[in-house]
Design an enzyme around this catalytic site. Structure first.
Site, short mmCIF file in Angstrom:
data_model
loop_
_atom_site.label_atom_id
_atom_site.label_comp_id
_atom_site.label_asym_id
_atom_site.label_seq_id
_atom_site.Cartn_x
_atom_site.Cartn_y
_atom_site.Cartn_z
N GLY A 218 14.55 -0.67 0.99
CA GLY A 218 14.43 0.26 -0.16
C GLY A 218 13.02 0.37 -0.70
O GLY A 218 12.83 0.83 -1.82
N ASP A 232 1.34 8.48 -0.78
CA ASP A 232 1.98 7.78 -1.91
C ASP A 232 0.94 6.99 -2.70
O ASP A 232 0.93 7.02 -3.93
CB ASP A 232 3.09 6.86 -1.37
CG ASP A 232 3.74 6.08 -2.49
OD1 ASP A 232 4.50 6.68 -3.26
OD2 ASP A 232 3.45 4.87 -2.62
N LYS A 236 -0.62 7.59 -6.60
CA LYS A 236 -0.76 6.55 -7.64
C LYS A 236 -2.20 6.51 -8.16
O LYS A 236 -2.43 6.38 -9.37
CB LYS A 236 -0.36 5.19 -7.07
CG LYS A 236 1.14 5.11 -6.80
CD LYS A 236 1.50 3.92 -5.95
CE LYS A 236 3.00 3.86 -5.71
NZ LYS A 236 3.38 2.97 -4.63
N1 LIG Z 1 12.13 2.55 -4.05
C1 LIG Z 1 11.09 2.03 -4.70
O1 LIG Z 1 10.71 0.86 -4.52
C2 LIG Z 1 10.33 2.87 -5.65
C3 LIG Z 1 10.65 4.20 -5.84
N2 LIG Z 1 9.94 4.95 -6.72
C4 LIG Z 1 10.33 6.34 -6.90
O2 LIG Z 1 11.69 6.38 -7.34
C5 LIG Z 1 12.28 7.61 -6.91
C6 LIG Z 1 13.62 7.31 -6.25
O3 LIG Z 1 13.41 6.47 -5.14
P1 LIG Z 1 14.66 5.86 -4.33
O4 LIG Z 1 15.77 5.57 -5.26
O5 LIG Z 1 14.10 4.78 -3.50
O6 LIG Z 1 15.05 7.12 -3.42
P2 LIG Z 1 16.47 7.42 -2.73
O7 LIG Z 1 16.19 8.31 -1.57
O8 LIG Z 1 17.23 6.16 -2.51
O9 LIG Z 1 17.28 8.27 -3.85
C7 LIG Z 1 16.91 9.55 -4.24
C8 LIG Z 1 18.06 10.14 -5.04
O10 LIG Z 1 17.64 11.41 -5.55
C9 LIG Z 1 18.64 12.37 -5.27
N3 LIG Z 1 18.03 13.68 -5.22
C10 LIG Z 1 17.02 14.10 -4.43
N4 LIG Z 1 16.71 15.38 -4.72
C11 LIG Z 1 17.54 15.75 -5.73
C12 LIG Z 1 17.71 16.93 -6.48
N5 LIG Z 1 16.96 18.02 -6.26
N6 LIG Z 1 18.67 16.97 -7.43
C13 LIG Z 1 19.43 15.89 -7.68
N7 LIG Z 1 19.31 14.73 -7.01
C14 LIG Z 1 18.38 14.66 -6.04
C15 LIG Z 1 19.26 11.92 -3.96
O11 LIG Z 1 20.52 12.55 -3.82
P3 LIG Z 1 21.56 12.16 -2.65
O12 LIG Z 1 22.15 10.83 -3.09
O13 LIG Z 1 22.56 13.24 -2.67
O14 LIG Z 1 20.74 12.06 -1.39
C16 LIG Z 1 19.32 10.40 -4.23
O15 LIG Z 1 20.46 10.11 -5.02
C17 LIG Z 1 11.24 8.29 -6.01
O16 LIG Z 1 10.51 9.23 -6.76
C18 LIG Z 1 10.30 7.13 -5.61
O17 LIG Z 1 8.99 7.54 -5.35
C19 LIG Z 1 8.91 4.46 -7.46
C20 LIG Z 1 8.56 3.14 -7.34
C21 LIG Z 1 9.20 2.25 -6.38
N1 LIG Z 2 7.18 3.80 -1.52
C1 LIG Z 2 6.53 3.23 -2.65
C2 LIG Z 2 7.55 2.95 -3.70
C3 LIG Z 2 6.93 2.72 -4.98
O1 LIG Z 2 6.20 3.56 -5.53
C4 LIG Z 2 5.85 1.93 -2.27
O2 LIG Z 2 6.15 1.44 -1.19
O3 LIG Z 2 5.02 1.44 -3.04
#
Ligand SMILES: NC(=O)C1=CN([C@@H]2O[C@H](COP(=O)(O)OP(=O)(O)OC[C@H]3O[C@@H](n4cnc5c(N)ncnc54)[C@H](OP(=O)(O)O)[C@@H]3O)[C@@H](O)[C@H]2O)C=CC1
Ligand SMILES: N[C@@H](CC=O)C(=O)O
Ligand code: NA
Length: 374
Positions: A218, A232, A236
Site C-alpha cells: 500500500g 510523486d 511533494k
Molecule cells: N498509500 C499511501 O501510503 C499514501 C497515499 N497518499 C495519497 O492518498 C490517496 C489515496 O491513496 P490510496 O488509498 O493508497 O489509493 P487507493 O488506490 O487504495 O484508493 C483510492 C480510492 O479512491 C477511489 N477513487 C478514485 N477516483 C475516484 C473518483 N473520481 N471518485 C470517487 N472515488 C474515487 C477509488 O475507488 P475504487 O475503490 O472504486 O477503486 C479508491 O477507493 C492518494 O492521493 C495518494 O497519493 C498520500 C500519502 C501516502
Molecule cells: N506513493 C507515495 C505515497 C505517499 O505519498 C510514496 O510512496 O511516498
C-alpha cells in the site's frame, strides 16, 4: 446544556487510506462526543469510483458497517456535482475528505471551499498542479485569505504521509524563520525500493519484485508508475517549495529523473508495466554494482535550494555511513535548513507511506478543522 455542534463528514475514496481513515474516524467521533465541549460528528457520505452511499437526510451512517453497506448499493453512480450541491445544503458545516488521487476533483477545490465545505486530503494533485490553482485554493479558503464563511483546507499527508512535515514548515515560516534549503527522501515507495533492493552491506531482492511488494504493502500511488517516474516526489517538492515561498509553476518545471525504462513508457496500464518490469532488472543490477565498486549505495532524493530557486529530484550515491543510506522500510527523512537552526537542520524522519500513517495525517487535519469550526 445546549445541543452539541453538528459537523458532517463526507468521505470520497475508500481504498487503503480511506478504509484506515474510517477506522480512525470512529475513534474520533466517540472521543468528540464526550469532550468537554462535545461535537456530534456524523458520517453522511462514503463514495468510491463506481458508487456511493449518501445519507440524504443527514442522519449519521454507522461507521463500522458503512463499507459493507456501500458494497451492497446497486443504484448507478450519482454525478459528484449533484452530491456536492446536496452537501452544501446540510444543516451544519461539512468536511469533505478526499482520499482519492483524482485530478478532476482536486481542480474543483476552490469552488468547494467557496461553497463553505472544508477539505482534508492526502491527495497531492490540487496543491502541486498549476500555481494558479494553488493561489485559487489559498484565496478561497477561510484559513487562507478567503472569507470566514468559506471552508478550511488542510493536506498534511500530501508530504511525508502522517509525519508533521507541512505543519512544521508552516510554523517555521509563520514565526519568521527563513528556510534556505529542504532536502531528503520524500517517497515511501522509493525509500522501500532502494532500502530493500540495495541495502547497505550488499544483497537485496530484484528491483521489479520489490516494486510489486511496495504496491502490495500500500505504499505506491494507485498507479505505481506515478512513483517510479519521479513525479510523486516532484509533486511533494512543489508543495514544500510553495510553502517555503518559491512560486514553483508545476512538478514538471524542474529536473526530475524517471526510473521508467523508455521501452515501458507506452504501457497502457500499471498492470502491464508491472508484468514487463522484470525484463529490465539487469539495468538496475548494473547501477547497484557500479555504486558498490565505489563503496556506496544509490537512493532517490530531492532538494529545494530556496536562495538559488533550484529544485531537483533523482538518484544520488551515498556512503554507507550517511543517514540517508541508513533509512529502513518506507522511512522518509526531511532536513529543513533555516536561519534559526543554522548548520544543524531540523530533521523529521519516519514512515512516509502506508495506509494507517497516512490516515493519521488526514485525521489530524480533520481535528484541526473541527477546532476551527467550534
Ligand atoms: N498509500 C499511501 O501510503 C499514501 C497515499 N497518499 C495519497 O492518498 C490517496 C489515496 O491513496 P490510496 O488509498 O493508497 O489509493 P487507493 O488506490 O487504495 O484508493 C483510492 C480510492 O479512491 C477511489 N477513487 C478514485 N477516483 C475516484 C473518483 N473520481 N471518485 C470517487 N472515488 C474515487 C477509488 O475507488 P475504487 O475503490 O472504486 O477503486 C479508491 O477507493 C492518494 O492521493 C495518494 O497519493 C498520500 C500519502 C501516502
Ligand atoms: N506513493 C507515495 C505515497 C505517499 O505519498 C510514496 O510512496 O511516498
Ligand atoms: Na505529512
Amino acid at each position: 446544556m445546549s445541543a452539541p455542534k453538528q459537523i458532517f463528514v463526507a468521505v470520497v475514496g475508500v481504498g487503503g487510506v480511506g478504509k484506515a481513515f474510517l477506522n480512525q474516524l470512529d475513534h474520533i467521533r466517540q472521543r468528540l462526543s464526550s469532550a468537554p465541549v462535545p461535537v456530534a460528528l456524523s458520517l453522511v457520505l462514503v463514495r468510491r469510483s463506481t458508487k456511493q452511499l449518501f445519507s440524504r437526510d443527514f442522519a449519521p451512517l454507522d461507521i463500522p458497517s458503512a463499507l459493507s453497506k456501500l458494497d451492497a448499493v446497486s443504484e448507478p453512480q450519482q454525478p459528484f456535482p449533484d452530491t456536492l450541491a446536496a452537501l452544501a445544503r446540510a444543516p451544519g458545516r461539512v468536511i469533505l475528505v478526499d482520499n482519492t488521487s483524482d485530478q478532476a476533483l482536486a481542480e474543483t477545490y476552490p469552488s468547494i471551499l467557496s461553497a463553505g465545505l472544508s477539505i482534508v486530503t492526502p491527495n497531492k494533485k490540487a496543491f502541486s498542479h498549476s500555481h494558479a490553482l494553488w493561489q485559487a485554493i489559498q484565496q478561497a479558503a477561510a484559513n487562507g485569505t478567503g472569507p470566514a464563511t468559506a471552508g478550511h483546507v488542510y493536506h498534511e499527508s500530501t508530504v511525508g504521509a502522517g509525519l508533521p512535515v507541512l505543519s512544521t514548515l508552516k510554523e517555521l515560516v509563520d514565526t519568521g524563520d527563513r528556510v534556505t534549503k529542504i532536502e531528503g527522501v520524500f517517497s515511501g515507495t522509493m525509500s522501500f525500493l532502494f532500502n530493500s533492493f540495495m541495502p547497505v552491506g550488499g544483497g537485496g531482492g530484484s528491483f521489479a519484485a520489490e516494486v510489486t511488494k511496495a504496491k502490495n504493502l500500500g505504499y505506491t500511488e494507485p498507479d505505481p508508475r506515478d512513483d517510479l517516474n519521479g513525479l510523486d516526489v516532484a509533486r511533494k517538492l512543489t508543495i514544500l517549495a510553495r510553502l517555503a515561498g518559491l512560486p514553483v509553476e508545476s512538478p514538471t518545471s524542474f529536473p526530475v529523473q524517471s526510473l521508467i525504462p523508455s521501452e515501458l513508457e507506452s504501457c497502457s496500464s500499471g498492470d502491464e508495466f508491472l508484468t514487463r518490469l522484470p525484463e529490465f532488472d539487469s539495468r538496475m543490477e548494473e547501477l547497484k554494482e557500479s555504486a558498490a565498486k565505489e563503496g556506496k549505495v544509490v537512493r532517490f532524493v530531492g532538494s529545494i535550494d530556496v536562495g538559488a530557486k533550484a529544485v531537483k529530484v533523482g538518484l544520488e550515491k551515498f556512503d554507507a555511513s550517511h543517514p540517508i543510506a541508513a533509512l529502513k522500510g518506507s522511512d522518509n527523512i526531511i532536513n529543513f535548513y533555516t536561519e534559526r537552526y543554522g548548520g544543524n537542520p531540523l530533521i523529521i524522519q519516519g514512515a512516509g507511506a502506508g495506509a494507517d500513517v497516512t490516515a493519521m495525517g488526514v485525521s489530524g487535519d480533520l481535528l484541526k478543522v473541527v477546532r476551527a469550526l467550534q
